[in-house]
Design an enzyme around this catalytic site. Structure first.
Site, PDB file in Angstrom:
ATOM      1  N   CYS A  48       0.830  -1.209   0.000  1.00 17.34           N
ATOM      2  CA  CYS A  48       0.000   0.000   0.000  1.00 17.34           C
ATOM      3  C   CYS A  48       0.862   1.255   0.000  1.00 17.34           C
ATOM      4  CB  CYS A  48      -0.931  -0.010   1.211  1.00 17.34           C
ATOM      5  SG  CYS A  48      -2.268  -1.216   1.093  1.00 17.34           S
ATOM      6  N   CYS A  56      15.263   4.166  -0.172  1.00 17.94           N
ATOM      7  CA  CYS A  56      13.814   4.177  -0.426  1.00 17.94           C
ATOM      8  C   CYS A  56      13.156   4.780   0.809  1.00 17.94           C
ATOM      9  CB  CYS A  56      13.294   2.772  -0.747  1.00 17.94           C
ATOM     10  SG  CYS A  56      13.459   1.591   0.608  1.00 17.94           S
TER      11      CYS A  56
END
Length: 388
Positions: A192, A346
């Site tokens: 998600c 990231c």
């Protein structure tokens, strides 16, 4: 399901709308009061699950979660509010659930759900609700529920679509492995955080999971055993797929080959923290955000590569980072210089670790993963970088 427990006068008033239904009545409400439900996760799915179960009068709700509330959670995780940012999700959940229904006992498990603790945790409950968003935990919760003969109420969400089912081989239905014998390759299905999710979607799917738990506990209706309910919120179409038990399933089949928890990270193609050897650790060189800051200040030549999605860079960036999303990395290797150190980040370190592995396989030698990603950078180096 558990034996009944008498209701107090206050409970009779609180649950009056349940008691007025002939199909439900006092007996079903007493079963709810005596029930013990374990919810894995206090996030998008865990929020509606636990709130509706508390409101319905489930006697004991156990919650497993080791995370803290972040601002980006608030778009969908209604257990938590703005004042809870920075608190543990379990603290926030307990406060909210007791406000909904002070009669409910909330048991907190501030830890990760692992092969080492799963059997002991699940054994204490009647029903398990999987509110997670990763494949190792899905397979782990499935297998342990098969071993212990507990119903496992499954839900998953991504972008605008979600699905729900009840896996219960002891009730003559299939298990999760019957539907998905093998996990997808790492990185193929976005989380998600990577792919996004419509804020109301977990409310819809989580409410379905709570409904299934109530039906299983009370014995009313027809639970989603052997059926998968899929919803597309853009078209608002619901579809039901029939699922069959696989007699060759390695967990619930006629001749099971898996009879105890295994290494689920390894099964899903991810590195296992427990079994990671020195050689494995060396295969993914890593640096802390402090070391990255020192490298930036040294003036030494290096490339900082951001492998997050474009929308994430709209929220937060480390100045000077080049951008290639992880999914495009294999096609854009020629854009990355090979003559200097390459540092990859990231959001929290997972995707960048995958990127480092891909880059090393492609012949990049001096390549490093930033442990903790940009979130660690925000917490430990530059608080002006948004935490999400």
């Amino acid at each position: 399901m558990p034996s009944s427990s008498h209701l107090t006068p206050a409970e009779l008033r609180r649950y009056a709308r349940h008691l007025s239904m002939p199909e439900f009545g006092v007996e079903a409400q007493e079963k709810l009061k005596a029930a013990r439900v374990l919810c894995i996760g206090a996030g998008g799915l865990g929020s509606p699950v636990t709130m509706y179960l508390a409101a319905a009068g489930v006697g004991t709700i156990g919650i497993i979660d080791a995370d803290v509330v972040e601002e980006s959670n608030l778009q969908r995780q209604l257990l938590h509010g703005t004042s809870d940012v920075g608190r543990t999700k379990l603290e926030s959940a307990q406060k909210r659930l007791h406000d909904i229904n002070p009669n409910v006992q909330v048991e907190l498990h501030p830890l990760r759900f692992t092969s080492e603790n799963a059997m002991d945790l699940v054994a204490k409950y009647d029903v398990v609700i999987d509110g997670t968003d990763n494949f190792p935990t899905r397979y782990l919760s499935n297998d342990v529920c098969v071993f212990l003969k507990k119903p496992n109420i499954y839900g998953s969400i991504l972008r605008f679509e979600g699905q729900c089912s009840v896996f219960a081989s002891h009730l003559e239905g299939p298990c999760y492995r019957c539907m998905a014998p093998q996990p997808p390759p790492p990185g193929l299905v976005p989380s998600c955080a990577e792919g996004g999710v419509l804020g109301v979607l977990p409310g819809l799917i989580g409410t379905m999971q709570a409904t299934e738990a109530i039906k299983l506990i009370t014995g009313i209706g027809q639970p989603l055993v052997g059926r998968l309910l899929h919803v597309d919120t853009l078209s608002m179409k619901f579809r039901t797929f029939n699922l069959r038990r696989d007699p060759e399933c390695p967990v619930c089949g006629d001749h099971p080959s898996i009879i105890e928890p295994i290494d689920y990270e390894g099964f899903c193609g991810l590195p296992s923290p427990k079994s990671m050897s020195t050689e494995t650790k060396d295969a993914i060189p890593a640096m802390t955000v402090q070391e990255l800051q020192e490298l930036r200040e040294s003036g030494a030549p290096f490339t900082l590569l951001d492998v997050r999605e474009a929308f994430e860079r709209d929220i937060a960036i480390i100045e000077g980072a080049e951008h290639i999303p992880l999914g495009q990395l294999g096609e854009r290797l020629e854009e990355i210089p090979r003559d200097k150190k390459l540092v990859v980040h990231c959001k929290s370190g997972g995707r960048s670790a995958k990127a480092v592995g891909l880059l090393r396989e492609a012949g990049f030698d001096d390549v490093w993963n930033v442990t903790g990603g940009i979130n660690a950078w925000s917490k430990e180096i530059d608080p002006s970088v948004a935490l999400y």
